[in-house]
Write a protein that holds these residues in place. Structure first.
Motif, PDB file in Angstrom:
ATOM      1  N   GLY A 195       0.810  -1.214   0.000  1.00 55.31           N
ATOM      2  CA  GLY A 195       0.000   0.000   0.000  1.00 55.31           C
ATOM      3  C   GLY A 195       0.840   1.259   0.000  1.00 55.31           C
ATOM      4  O   GLY A 195       2.075   1.210   0.028  1.00 55.31           O
ATOM      5  N   ALA A 196       0.164   2.383  -0.061  1.00 57.01           N
ATOM      6  CA  ALA A 196       0.839   3.677  -0.126  1.00 57.01           C
ATOM      7  C   ALA A 196      -0.098   4.776   0.351  1.00 57.01           C
ATOM      8  O   ALA A 196      -1.316   4.579   0.441  1.00 57.01           O
ATOM      9  N   ARG A 197       0.490   5.890   0.633  1.00 53.40           N
ATOM     10  CA  ARG A 197      -0.248   7.111   0.994  1.00 53.40           C
ATOM     11  C   ARG A 197       0.035   8.118  -0.112  1.00 53.40           C
ATOM     12  O   ARG A 197       1.202   8.482  -0.314  1.00 53.40           O
ATOM     13  N   CYS A 198      -0.989   8.540  -0.830  1.00 55.71           N
ATOM     14  CA  CYS A 198      -0.816   9.438  -1.967  1.00 55.71           C
ATOM     15  C   CYS A 198      -1.489  10.774  -1.698  1.00 55.71           C
ATOM     16  O   CYS A 198      -2.700  10.834  -1.496  1.00 55.71           O
ATOM     17  N   THR A 199      -0.694  11.838  -1.705  1.00 51.89           N
ATOM     18  CA  THR A 199      -1.201  13.195  -1.516  1.00 51.89           C
ATOM     19  C   THR A 199      -1.378  13.826  -2.881  1.00 51.89           C
ATOM     20  O   THR A 199      -0.401  14.027  -3.613  1.00 51.89           O
ATOM     21  N   ILE A 200      -2.612  14.130  -3.234  1.00 49.30           N
ATOM     22  CA  ILE A 200      -2.916  14.676  -4.556  1.00 49.30           C
ATOM     23  C   ILE A 200      -2.469  16.133  -4.632  1.00 49.30           C
ATOM     24  O   ILE A 200      -2.813  16.948  -3.769  1.00 49.30           O
ATOM     25  N   THR A 201      -1.709  16.438  -5.691  1.00 46.04           N
ATOM     26  CA  THR A 201      -1.220  17.803  -5.890  1.00 46.04           C
ATOM     27  C   THR A 201      -1.877  18.490  -7.081  1.00 46.04           C
ATOM     28  O   THR A 201      -1.835  19.706  -7.200  1.00 46.04           O
ATOM     29  N   ASP A 202      -2.487  17.698  -7.973  1.00 42.56           N
ATOM     30  CA  ASP A 202      -3.031  18.262  -9.204  1.00 42.56           C
ATOM     31  C   ASP A 202      -3.834  17.179  -9.925  1.00 42.56           C
ATOM     32  O   ASP A 202      -3.890  16.029  -9.481  1.00 42.56           O
ATOM     33  N   THR A 203      -4.392  17.538 -11.061  1.00 44.38           N
ATOM     34  CA  THR A 203      -5.037  16.596 -11.973  1.00 44.38           C
ATOM     35  C   THR A 203      -4.425  16.854 -13.340  1.00 44.38           C
ATOM     36  O   THR A 203      -4.271  18.008 -13.738  1.00 44.38           O
ATOM     37  N   ASP A 204      -4.054  15.793 -14.070  1.00 46.53           N
ATOM     38  CA  ASP A 204      -3.424  16.000 -15.379  1.00 46.53           C
ATOM     39  C   ASP A 204      -4.461  16.018 -16.497  1.00 46.53           C
ATOM     40  O   ASP A 204      -5.664  15.865 -16.258  1.00 46.53           O
ATOM     41  N   ARG A 205      -3.987  16.183 -17.703  1.00 42.78           N
ATOM     42  CA  ARG A 205      -4.902  16.297 -18.843  1.00 42.78           C
ATOM     43  C   ARG A 205      -5.668  15.005 -19.122  1.00 42.78           C
ATOM     44  O   ARG A 205      -6.656  15.015 -19.841  1.00 42.78           O
ATOM     45  N   TYR A 206      -5.193  13.891 -18.575  1.00 38.99           N
ATOM     46  CA  TYR A 206      -5.893  12.614 -18.715  1.00 38.99           C
ATOM     47  C   TYR A 206      -6.839  12.354 -17.549  1.00 38.99           C
ATOM     48  O   TYR A 206      -7.342  11.257 -17.373  1.00 38.99           O
ATOM     49  N   ARG A 207      -7.015  13.379 -16.707  1.00 40.69           N
ATOM     50  CA  ARG A 207      -7.873  13.339 -15.522  1.00 40.69           C
ATOM     51  C   ARG A 207      -7.407  12.353 -14.456  1.00 40.69           C
ATOM     52  O   ARG A 207      -8.195  11.810 -13.693  1.00 40.69           O
ATOM     53  N   ARG A 208      -6.085  12.120 -14.444  1.00 39.83           N
ATOM     54  CA  ARG A 208      -5.512  11.300 -13.378  1.00 39.83           C
ATOM     55  C   ARG A 208      -5.155  12.220 -12.211  1.00 39.83           C
ATOM     56  O   ARG A 208      -4.818  13.387 -12.416  1.00 39.83           O
ATOM     57  N   ASN A 209      -5.195  11.670 -11.013  1.00 42.90           N
ATOM     58  CA  ASN A 209      -4.732  12.402  -9.843  1.00 42.90           C
ATOM     59  C   ASN A 209      -3.215  12.408  -9.869  1.00 42.90           C
ATOM     60  O   ASN A 209      -2.593  11.349  -9.853  1.00 42.90           O
ATOM     61  N   VAL A 210      -2.622  13.583  -9.920  1.00 45.18           N
ATOM     62  CA  VAL A 210      -1.175  13.700  -9.829  1.00 45.18           C
ATOM     63  C   VAL A 210      -0.866  13.752  -8.336  1.00 45.18           C
ATOM     64  O   VAL A 210      -1.441  14.571  -7.604  1.00 45.18           O
ATOM     65  N   ALA A 211      -0.003  12.849  -7.877  1.00 46.77           N
ATOM     66  CA  ALA A 211       0.186  12.710  -6.441  1.00 46.77           C
ATOM     67  C   ALA A 211       1.615  12.358  -6.075  1.00 46.77           C
ATOM     68  O   ALA A 211       2.333  11.718  -6.838  1.00 46.77           O
ATOM     69  N   VAL A 212       1.999  12.774  -4.890  1.00 50.09           N
ATOM     70  CA  VAL A 212       3.244  12.326  -4.273  1.00 50.09           C
ATOM     71  C   VAL A 212       2.840  11.153  -3.394  1.00 50.09           C
ATOM     72  O   VAL A 212       2.041  11.308  -2.477  1.00 50.09           O
ATOM     73  N   CYS A 213       3.359   9.976  -3.727  1.00 49.42           N
ATOM     74  CA  CYS A 213       3.001   8.769  -2.985  1.00 49.42           C
ATOM     75  C   CYS A 213       4.178   8.329  -2.131  1.00 49.42           C
ATOM     76  O   CYS A 213       5.316   8.296  -2.597  1.00 49.42           O
TER      77      CYS A 213
END
Length: 139
Positions: A78-96
């Protein structure tokens, strides 16, 4: 604004820098690791659309499968992902992070991804270290 944090029971990686965070309730969230770029793994959809990007280069492709395997290995519990943005593909951009260790930084330090200069070059130090030590793509 309070950052959104996803607690991933499982982080299913499709390549070294993207995948799906599956939370305890079974919901799947598309995630792109912030600040890194890793080689594309088949079917190389991105490479058909934009063959000139670094992730589609011969050097990047030589480590693409290793980057995916390593990301899966690191995030197996598992992981802990902090969302920082959303990209053009509508993915959550995150630091995990996994046990407090930044997954993106680890992949860059091991030479399995590069620091993404289009987003501020956050892992410049880790990339320089990988280059100096001849790791992964820098061999």
């Amino acid at each position: 604004m309070t950052p959104i944090v996803l607690i991933c029971a499982t982080l299913l990686m499709s390549d070294g820098d993207s995948g799906r965070c599956v939370t305890d309730d079974g919901v799947r969230h598309r995630v792109r690791l912030a600040g890194i770029d890793a080689g594309e793994v088949a079917p190389h959809t991105r490479c058909r659309q934009r063959p000139d990007v670094w992730a589609c280069s011969p050097a990047a492709r030589t480590t693409a499968d290793r980057a995916k395997v390593r990301a899966v290995q690191l995030a197996a519990s598992g992981a802990r992902c902090t969302i920082t943005d959303t990209d053009r593909y509508r993915r959550n951009v995150a630091v995990c992070t996994v046990n407090g260790r930044d997954l993106g930084a680890t992949l860059v330090r091991e030479g399995l991804a590069i620091s993404e200069t289009n987003y501020g070059d956050p892992y410049r130090r880790e990339e320089r270290q990988a280059r100096e030590q001849g790791r992964g793509i820098w061999q």
